[in-house]
Write a protein that holds these residues in place. Structure first.
Motif, mmCIF file in Angstrom:
data_model
loop_
_atom_site.group_PDB
_atom_site.id
_atom_site.type_symbol
_atom_site.label_atom_id
_atom_site.label_comp_id
_atom_site.label_asym_id
_atom_site.label_seq_id
_atom_site.Cartn_x
_atom_site.Cartn_y
_atom_site.Cartn_z
ATOM 1 N N TRP A 25 3.556 9.005 1.800
ATOM 2 C CA TRP A 25 3.616 8.872 0.339
ATOM 3 C C TRP A 25 3.122 7.512 -0.124
ATOM 4 O O TRP A 25 2.383 7.401 -1.106
ATOM 5 C CB TRP A 25 5.035 9.119 -0.165
ATOM 6 N N GLY A 26 3.542 6.463 0.557
ATOM 7 C CA GLY A 26 3.129 5.118 0.165
ATOM 8 C C GLY A 26 1.634 4.916 0.287
ATOM 9 O O GLY A 26 0.981 4.422 -0.637
ATOM 10 N N ASN A 27 1.065 5.310 1.413
ATOM 11 C CA ASN A 27 -0.362 5.099 1.633
ATOM 12 C C ASN A 27 -1.223 6.000 0.761
ATOM 13 O O ASN A 27 -2.223 5.544 0.197
ATOM 14 C CB ASN A 27 -0.700 5.289 3.110
ATOM 15 N N PHE A 28 -0.848 7.267 0.630
ATOM 16 C CA PHE A 28 -1.663 8.171 -0.185
ATOM 17 C C PHE A 28 -1.574 7.842 -1.668
ATOM 18 O O PHE A 28 -2.541 8.014 -2.404
ATOM 19 C CB PHE A 28 -1.285 9.636 0.073
ATOM 20 N N SER A 29 -0.428 7.357 -2.136
ATOM 21 C CA SER A 29 -0.336 6.982 -3.557
ATOM 22 C C SER A 29 -1.176 5.744 -3.845
ATOM 23 O O SER A 29 -1.811 5.647 -4.904
ATOM 24 C CB SER A 29 1.118 6.769 -3.969
ATOM 25 N N VAL A 33 -4.467 5.416 -6.445
ATOM 26 C CA VAL A 33 -4.731 4.323 -7.387
ATOM 27 C C VAL A 33 -6.114 3.740 -7.116
ATOM 28 O O VAL A 33 -6.831 3.346 -8.046
ATOM 29 C CB VAL A 33 -3.627 3.250 -7.306
ATOM 30 N N GLY A 34 -6.513 3.693 -5.853
ATOM 31 C CA GLY A 34 -7.863 3.236 -5.509
ATOM 32 C C GLY A 34 -8.940 4.134 -6.071
ATOM 33 O O GLY A 34 -9.992 3.649 -6.514
ATOM 34 N N ILE A 35 -8.696 5.424 -6.080
ATOM 35 C CA ILE A 35 -9.652 6.352 -6.696
ATOM 36 C C ILE A 35 -9.731 6.092 -8.192
ATOM 37 O O ILE A 35 -10.814 6.101 -8.782
ATOM 38 C CB ILE A 35 -9.266 7.808 -6.379
ATOM 39 N N TRP A 36 -8.590 5.821 -8.807
ATOM 40 C CA TRP A 36 -8.572 5.461 -10.228
ATOM 41 C C TRP A 36 -9.391 4.186 -10.460
ATOM 42 O O TRP A 36 -10.132 4.072 -11.443
ATOM 43 C CB TRP A 36 -7.134 5.294 -10.698
ATOM 44 N N THR A 48 -6.199 -4.269 -10.085
ATOM 45 C CA THR A 48 -5.030 -5.098 -9.810
ATOM 46 C C THR A 48 -3.931 -4.274 -9.145
ATOM 47 O O THR A 48 -3.301 -4.720 -8.174
ATOM 48 C CB THR A 48 -4.497 -5.729 -11.106
ATOM 49 N N MET A 49 -3.702 -3.073 -9.651
ATOM 50 C CA MET A 49 -2.687 -2.203 -9.048
ATOM 51 C C MET A 49 -3.092 -1.781 -7.640
ATOM 52 O O MET A 49 -2.243 -1.681 -6.744
ATOM 53 C CB MET A 49 -2.444 -0.987 -9.932
ATOM 54 N N PHE A 50 -4.377 -1.536 -7.423
ATOM 55 C CA PHE A 50 -4.849 -1.159 -6.093
ATOM 56 C C PHE A 50 -4.659 -2.307 -5.109
ATOM 57 O O PHE A 50 -4.165 -2.104 -3.990
ATOM 58 C CB PHE A 50 -6.315 -0.731 -6.166
ATOM 59 N N LEU A 51 -4.995 -3.515 -5.522
ATOM 60 C CA LEU A 51 -4.816 -4.676 -4.653
ATOM 61 C C LEU A 51 -3.338 -4.925 -4.359
ATOM 62 O O LEU A 51 -2.955 -5.159 -3.210
ATOM 63 C CB LEU A 51 -5.443 -5.916 -5.293
ATOM 64 N N THR A 52 -2.504 -4.834 -5.359
ATOM 65 C CA THR A 52 -1.062 -5.007 -5.166
ATOM 66 C C THR A 52 -0.505 -3.934 -4.240
ATOM 67 O O THR A 52 0.305 -4.217 -3.351
ATOM 68 C CB THR A 52 -0.337 -4.976 -6.518
ATOM 69 N N GLY A 53 -0.934 -2.700 -4.431
ATOM 70 C CA GLY A 53 -0.481 -1.610 -3.569
ATOM 71 C C GLY A 53 -0.912 -1.800 -2.128
ATOM 72 O O GLY A 53 -0.127 -1.552 -1.204
ATOM 73 N N LEU A 54 -2.146 -2.248 -1.910
ATOM 74 C CA LEU A 54 -2.593 -2.510 -0.543
ATOM 75 C C LEU A 54 -1.759 -3.606 0.110
ATOM 76 O O LEU A 54 -1.384 -3.499 1.281
ATOM 77 C CB LEU A 54 -4.071 -2.914 -0.539
ATOM 78 N N LEU A 56 1.319 -4.418 -0.609
ATOM 79 C CA LEU A 56 2.663 -3.901 -0.337
ATOM 80 C C LEU A 56 2.680 -2.948 0.855
ATOM 81 O O LEU A 56 3.643 -2.930 1.623
ATOM 82 C CB LEU A 56 3.226 -3.204 -1.569
ATOM 83 N N THR A 57 1.620 -2.156 1.019
ATOM 84 C CA THR A 57 1.602 -1.231 2.155
ATOM 85 C C THR A 57 1.427 -1.961 3.477
ATOM 86 O O THR A 57 1.796 -1.418 4.520
ATOM 87 C CB THR A 57 0.521 -0.137 2.011
ATOM 88 N N VAL A 58 0.871 -3.171 3.451
ATOM 89 C CA VAL A 58 0.829 -3.949 4.695
ATOM 90 C C VAL A 58 2.261 -4.203 5.170
ATOM 91 O O VAL A 58 2.593 -3.980 6.340
ATOM 92 C CB VAL A 58 0.065 -5.280 4.490
ATOM 93 N N LEU A 59 3.112 -4.625 4.259
ATOM 94 C CA LEU A 59 4.510 -4.889 4.608
ATOM 95 C C LEU A 59 5.243 -3.608 5.019
ATOM 96 O O LEU A 59 5.927 -3.574 6.046
ATOM 97 C CB LEU A 59 5.223 -5.544 3.435
#
Length: 110
Positions: A25-29, A33-36, A48-54, A56-59
């Motif tokens: 769920w975390g990675n696909f969501s 956002v990256g597609i958006w 900005t949301m895509f970068l923040t999400g990436l 956060l998914t590292v952690l």
């Protein structure tokens, strides 16, 4: 290319149900956002949301892999491949974050 590579590695990482659903769920969501961010090229919020999400998914990927890594005697070849792809995706994410940050700067981010 960033989204396609991470999508493929996430699919392969989720193949054996070794990692929990929160990993998928975390990675696909974040990839959604990256597609958006690709579709709306002038939107600074999307990138900005895509970068923040990436970031956060590292952690969260580090936490998921470290908690759910199976013991050596329970590690089949398919599970080894699946966890290897999840680790490979994790290793590629800092480079992806750098490329997305460059896109952020191109769109006028500070």
């Amino acid at each position: 290319a960033i989204i396609l590579v991470h999508w493929l590695l996430t699919v392969w990482g989720c193949m054996n149900y070794m990692l929990p659903l929160s990993y998928a769920w975390g990675n696909f969501s974040v990839l959604a956002v990256g597609i958006w961010a690709i579709v709306q090229r002038d939107s600074l919020d999307a990138i900005t949301m895509f970068l923040t999400g990436l970031l956060l998914t590292v952690l969260t990927d580090i936490i998921h892999i470290s908690i759910f890594y199976p013991s050596h005697d329970l590690l089949s070849d398919a599970k080894r491949f699946s966890i290897g792809m999840a680790i490979f995706s994790l290793l590629l994410k800092p480079g992806s974050c750098y490329l997305v940050y460059r896109m952020y700067r191109e769109r006028g981010g500070e």
